[in-house]
Every structure is written in structure tokens, then in C-alpha cells.
Design a protein around this motif. Sequence first.
Motif, PDB file in Angstrom:
ATOM      1  N   LYS A 167       0.759  -1.220   0.195  1.00 15.38           N
ATOM      2  CA  LYS A 167       0.042  -0.100   0.034  1.00 15.38           C
ATOM      3  C   LYS A 167       0.754   1.232  -0.083  1.00 15.38           C
ATOM      4  CE  LYS A 167      -3.918  -2.477   2.400  1.00 15.38           C
ATOM      5  NZ  LYS A 167      -4.416  -2.937   1.018  1.00 15.38           N
ATOM      6  N   GLU A 168       2.216   1.049  -0.340  1.00 14.95           N
ATOM      7  CA  GLU A 168       2.846   2.448  -0.663  1.00 14.95           C
ATOM      8  C   GLU A 168       2.673   2.821  -2.333  1.00 14.95           C
ATOM      9  OE1 GLU A 168       6.698   2.528   1.182  1.00 14.95           O
ATOM     10  OE2 GLU A 168       6.357   0.683   2.329  1.00 14.95           O
ATOM     11  N   TYR A 169       1.627   3.244  -2.480  1.00 12.08           N
ATOM     12  CA  TYR A 169       1.185   3.725  -3.577  1.00 12.08           C
ATOM     13  C   TYR A 169       2.075   4.782  -4.605  1.00 12.08           C
ATOM     14  CZ  TYR A 169      -2.736   1.045  -2.236  1.00 12.08           C
ATOM     15  OH  TYR A 169      -3.528   0.022  -1.750  1.00 12.08           O
ATOM     16  N   LYS A 170       2.489   5.605  -3.641  1.00  9.08           N
ATOM     17  CA  LYS A 170       3.576   6.717  -4.317  1.00  9.08           C
ATOM     18  C   LYS A 170       4.769   6.191  -4.858  1.00  9.08           C
ATOM     19  CE  LYS A 170       5.414  11.205  -3.425  1.00  9.08           C
ATOM     20  NZ  LYS A 170       5.798  12.221  -2.422  1.00  9.08           N
ATOM     21  N   LYS A 171       5.424   5.200  -4.212  1.00  4.72           N
ATOM     22  CA  LYS A 171       6.630   4.609  -4.549  1.00  4.72           C
ATOM     23  C   LYS A 171       6.397   3.689  -5.863  1.00  4.72           C
ATOM     24  CE  LYS A 171       9.347   4.338  -0.428  1.00  4.72           C
ATOM     25  NZ  LYS A 171       9.926   3.573   0.634  1.00  4.72           N
ATOM     26  N   ALA A 172       5.204   2.921  -5.629  1.00  3.34           N
ATOM     27  CA  ALA A 172       4.739   2.124  -6.601  1.00  3.34           C
ATOM     28  C   ALA A 172       4.784   2.870  -7.995  1.00  3.34           C
ATOM     29  CB  ALA A 172       3.615   1.384  -6.551  1.00  3.34           C
ATOM     30  N   GLY A 173       4.161   3.906  -8.062  1.00  2.00           N
ATOM     31  CA  GLY A 173       3.862   4.662  -9.107  1.00  2.00           C
ATOM     32  C   GLY A 173       5.041   5.270  -9.831  1.00  2.00           C
ATOM     33  N   SER A 174       5.930   5.512  -8.920  1.00  2.00           N
ATOM     34  CA  SER A 174       7.304   6.000  -9.374  1.00  2.00           C
ATOM     35  C   SER A 174       8.231   5.097 -10.187  1.00  2.00           C
ATOM     36  CB  SER A 174       8.243   6.852  -8.291  1.00  2.00           C
ATOM     37  OG  SER A 174       7.261   7.781  -7.790  1.00  2.00           O
ATOM     38  N   LEU A 175       7.909   3.888  -9.470  1.00  5.20           N
ATOM     39  CA  LEU A 175       8.749   2.705 -10.082  1.00  5.20           C
ATOM     40  C   LEU A 175       8.300   2.304 -11.452  1.00  5.20           C
ATOM     41  CD1 LEU A 175       9.547   0.699  -6.840  1.00  5.20           C
ATOM     42  CD2 LEU A 175      11.301   1.713  -8.221  1.00  5.20           C
ATOM     43  N   TYR A 176       6.980   2.364 -11.512  1.00  9.54           N
ATOM     44  CA  TYR A 176       6.181   1.899 -12.493  1.00  9.54           C
ATOM     45  C   TYR A 176       6.462   2.882 -13.843  1.00  9.54           C
ATOM     46  CZ  TYR A 176       3.207  -2.015 -11.087  1.00  9.54           C
ATOM     47  OH  TYR A 176       2.930  -3.321 -10.500  1.00  9.54           O
ATOM     48  N   LEU A 177       6.488   4.210 -13.336  1.00 10.11           N
ATOM     49  CA  LEU A 177       7.114   5.125 -14.541  1.00 10.11           C
ATOM     50  C   LEU A 177       8.403   5.026 -14.818  1.00 10.11           C
ATOM     51  CD1 LEU A 177       5.904   7.566 -16.023  1.00 10.11           C
ATOM     52  CD2 LEU A 177       6.814   9.007 -14.019  1.00 10.11           C
ATOM     53  N   GLN A 178       9.268   4.617 -13.972  1.00 21.15           N
ATOM     54  CA  GLN A 178      10.733   4.560 -14.398  1.00 21.15           C
ATOM     55  C   GLN A 178      10.921   3.202 -15.240  1.00 21.15           C
ATOM     56  OE1 GLN A 178      13.651   4.244 -11.096  1.00 21.15           O
ATOM     57  NE2 GLN A 178      12.102   5.443  -9.925  1.00 21.15           N
ATOM     58  N   ALA A 179      10.158   2.257 -14.962  1.00 20.43           N
ATOM     59  CA  ALA A 179       9.970   0.967 -15.890  1.00 20.43           C
ATOM     60  C   ALA A 179       9.670   1.428 -17.241  1.00 20.43           C
ATOM     61  CB  ALA A 179       9.321   0.048 -15.072  1.00 20.43           C
ATOM     62  N   ALA A 180       8.492   2.088 -17.344  1.00 21.67           N
ATOM     63  CA  ALA A 180       8.050   2.438 -18.708  1.00 21.67           C
ATOM     64  C   ALA A 180       9.240   3.322 -19.468  1.00 21.67           C
ATOM     65  CB  ALA A 180       7.002   3.264 -18.361  1.00 21.67           C
ATOM     66  N   LYS A 181       9.814   4.212 -18.743  1.00 19.66           N
ATOM     67  CA  LYS A 181      10.834   4.946 -19.315  1.00 19.66           C
ATOM     68  C   LYS A 181      12.033   4.434 -20.209  1.00 19.66           C
ATOM     69  CE  LYS A 181       9.357   9.700 -17.454  1.00 19.66           C
ATOM     70  NZ  LYS A 181       9.584  10.592 -16.549  1.00 19.66           N
ATOM     71  N   ILE A 182      12.350   3.478 -19.197  1.00 19.90           N
ATOM     72  CA  ILE A 182      13.672   2.736 -19.404  1.00 19.90           C
ATOM     73  C   ILE A 182      13.460   1.701 -20.612  1.00 19.90           C
ATOM     74  CG2 ILE A 182      15.083   0.604 -18.818  1.00 19.90           C
ATOM     75  CD1 ILE A 182      15.076   1.827 -16.131  1.00 19.90           C
ATOM     76  N   GLY A 183      12.091   1.101 -20.671  1.00 22.79           N
ATOM     77  CA  GLY A 183      12.156   0.307 -21.795  1.00 22.79           C
ATOM     78  C   GLY A 183      11.708   0.825 -23.192  1.00 22.79           C
ATOM     79  N   ASP A 184      10.603   2.002 -22.844  1.00 19.33           N
ATOM     80  CA  ASP A 184       9.798   2.676 -23.923  1.00 19.33           C
ATOM     81  C   ASP A 184       9.669   1.644 -25.332  1.00 19.33           C
ATOM     82  OD1 ASP A 184       8.766   5.125 -23.351  1.00 19.33           O
ATOM     83  OD2 ASP A 184      10.640   6.049 -23.361  1.00 19.33           O
ATOM     84  N   ASN A 185       9.071   0.764 -24.919  1.00 19.69           N
ATOM     85  CA  ASN A 185       8.747  -0.245 -26.125  1.00 19.69           C
ATOM     86  C   ASN A 185       7.159  -0.652 -25.557  1.00 19.69           C
ATOM     87  OD1 ASN A 185       9.049  -2.530 -24.519  1.00 19.69           O
ATOM     88  ND2 ASN A 185      11.218  -2.120 -24.749  1.00 19.69           N
ATOM     89  N   GLU A 186       6.622  -1.593 -26.506  1.00 17.57           N
ATOM     90  CA  GLU A 186       5.137  -1.809 -26.278  1.00 17.57           C
ATOM     91  C   GLU A 186       5.136  -2.904 -25.420  1.00 17.57           C
ATOM     92  OE1 GLU A 186       3.493  -3.236 -29.944  1.00 17.57           O
ATOM     93  OE2 GLU A 186       4.102  -1.472 -31.193  1.00 17.57           O
ATOM     94  N   PHE A 187       6.351  -3.505 -24.971  1.00 18.42           N
ATOM     95  CA  PHE A 187       6.102  -4.474 -23.699  1.00 18.42           C
ATOM     96  C   PHE A 187       6.028  -3.410 -22.431  1.00 18.42           C
ATOM     97  CE2 PHE A 187       8.800  -6.339 -20.201  1.00 18.42           C
ATOM     98  CZ  PHE A 187       7.827  -7.505 -19.875  1.00 18.42           C
ATOM     99  N   THR A 188       6.766  -2.621 -22.324  1.00 20.33           N
ATOM    100  CA  THR A 188       6.666  -1.498 -21.220  1.00 20.33           C
ATOM    101  C   THR A 188       5.842  -0.579 -21.174  1.00 20.33           C
ATOM    102  OG1 THR A 188       8.243  -0.087 -22.226  1.00 20.33           O
ATOM    103  CG2 THR A 188       9.160  -2.218 -20.776  1.00 20.33           C
ATOM    104  N   ALA A 189       5.026  -0.407 -22.221  1.00 16.59           N
ATOM    105  CA  ALA A 189       3.891   0.653 -22.579  1.00 16.59           C
ATOM    106  C   ALA A 189       2.923   0.171 -21.226  1.00 16.59           C
ATOM    107  CB  ALA A 189       3.124   0.493 -23.686  1.00 16.59           C
ATOM    108  N   MET A 190       2.505  -0.738 -20.857  1.00 12.75           N
ATOM    109  CA  MET A 190       1.518  -0.980 -19.980  1.00 12.75           C
ATOM    110  C   MET A 190       1.917  -0.305 -18.459  1.00 12.75           C
ATOM    111  SD  MET A 190       2.145  -5.091 -18.928  1.00 12.75           S
ATOM    112  CE  MET A 190       3.803  -5.579 -18.407  1.00 12.75           C
ATOM    113  N   PHE A 191       3.161  -0.204 -18.404  1.00 10.73           N
ATOM    114  CA  PHE A 191       3.566   0.519 -17.032  1.00 10.73           C
ATOM    115  C   PHE A 191       3.294   1.885 -16.932  1.00 10.73           C
ATOM    116  CE2 PHE A 191       7.243  -2.868 -17.511  1.00 10.73           C
ATOM    117  CZ  PHE A 191       6.406  -3.698 -16.683  1.00 10.73           C
ATOM    118  N   TYR A 192       3.043   2.724 -18.046  1.00 13.59           N
ATOM    119  CA  TYR A 192       2.579   3.966 -17.776  1.00 13.59           C
ATOM    120  C   TYR A 192       1.211   3.692 -17.194  1.00 13.59           C
ATOM    121  CZ  TYR A 192       6.136   6.348 -20.816  1.00 13.59           C
ATOM    122  OH  TYR A 192       7.178   7.028 -21.214  1.00 13.59           O
TER     123      TYR A 192
END
Length: 241
Positions: free
Chosen positions: A161-186
Motif C-alpha cells: 500500500k505504498e502507492y506513491k513509490k509504486a507509481g514512481s517505479l512503474y514510471l521508471q520502468a516505462a521510461k527505461i524500456g519505452d517499447n510496447e512491452f513496457t507501455a503497460m507500465f505507464y
Amino acid sequence: MSENEEIIVHEEVVEESTEKSVSSFTTNISNFFSENKSNLIKWAAIPLAIIALVVVWRVWWLPQRNAEANTKLAKLHHFYKLDSMDVVLKGKSKVTSAPEIARSYWLTAKGKEAALMAATAYLKQGKYQEAIDFFDKCKSRDNTLRASILAGKASCYSELKEYKKAGSLYLQAAKIGDNEFTAMFYKKAGIHFEMSKEYGKAVKAYTALKTKYAGTGIQEISDIDRYIYKAKALNGDLEKN
């Protein structure tokens, strides 16, 4: 004495003085090296010894350790594929556990692979803090794998339930991959920003997904306008317009 004779005598004096200076300097240097020979050899030997140790470490010791870790890890893959997470985490007779391999061989590539296996196993068992600890030990140069590691950590923080940290990490994951596989992380980032009431960040995450992947036909973008509209409404952006 004529002027020319004076010049010749002066040049001879200067030449003699220069020769003496050079001779004196050479003698001093020679004496210095003679007196400090043993110390100089010691100081010169230190960097050479360090270089030798680094070469031995990289060329012999590290590959050997990696091979040992690979042999132990190979026995675990069978149990991992069978979803036998207790064996993965605790080991059994003649089978070393993933956490132990990760700790013993943490400098090697296979040790980091064991850490990822341990992290995933802990996540599946609902032991989220332990999973985070081992996700932190995972390293990879592959962007897709790096994104997956960050997303794994994000999933743990979400469960805690640490949603702020989760959101930031998902955003980092989306930006690192930046492909259709990681799009869902946005989208996952946006959802978790909403859950932490950071609606402005949620709007940006959803909008990034729409902008980057418009026309790709990926599933995550099919209803993204609805998510953007909701986040904007929660952020008060619709009232401003």
C-alpha cells in the motif's frame, strides 16, 4: 684584454658553470635513486600488484565463481518452472537455495540471476519486503529486464500500500524500456498515482502512454481517454477549462 677576448673568456666561464650544474644535478639524482632505491621499488610495485590482482580477479576468479553459481542455479530451474517456490527459497538435499546463491555469488552474473529468482519467489509467496531486498540486488544491462525488475519492485510496494513509490517505479520502468512491452507500465503508474492522490502525475503518465503509442493498437491504449478524463477531473483541470 680586447672585447672579443672578454667575450670568449665569459663564454668559457658560462660553459664551465653549466657543465658543473649539470654534473651536480646528475650526481644528486644518482644519489637520490641510490639512497631511495628500495623505497622506490616498493612504491612502483604497489600499482603493479593492484593491476595483477585485478587481472586475476576478472580473468580467473570471477569466471570461476560464476561457473560455480551456474552449476548450483541450474539445479533450481527445474523447481522454479514447477512453481515449487519453497525449494527455490529454502533449498533441499544437494540443492542450494536461490537466496544463498545470490548472497554467496553476488558479484557474478549468475548470482544476480539467483537474486531475481529469489525476488520473484518471495513475491509469489506474498513476502514483499524480502522480495524488494532481492530485487535491489538484481542488475542487468538489458533495458527490458531492467524494466521488469523495477516493475517487480513496484508490485511489491503496491501490495504494501505504498502507492506513491509504486507509481514512481512503474514510471521508471516505462521510461527505461519505452517499447510496447513496457507501455503497460505507464498505465499502472497512472493508476497508482491516482491511488496516492497525485492526480497531476496520473494525467502525465496516461498522456505519455497515449502520445507515445498512438496508432500502435496495443490494448493499454484502447480506453486511455477515459483514464485521462477521470484523472483530469480529480485534479480539477476540467473546472479550470
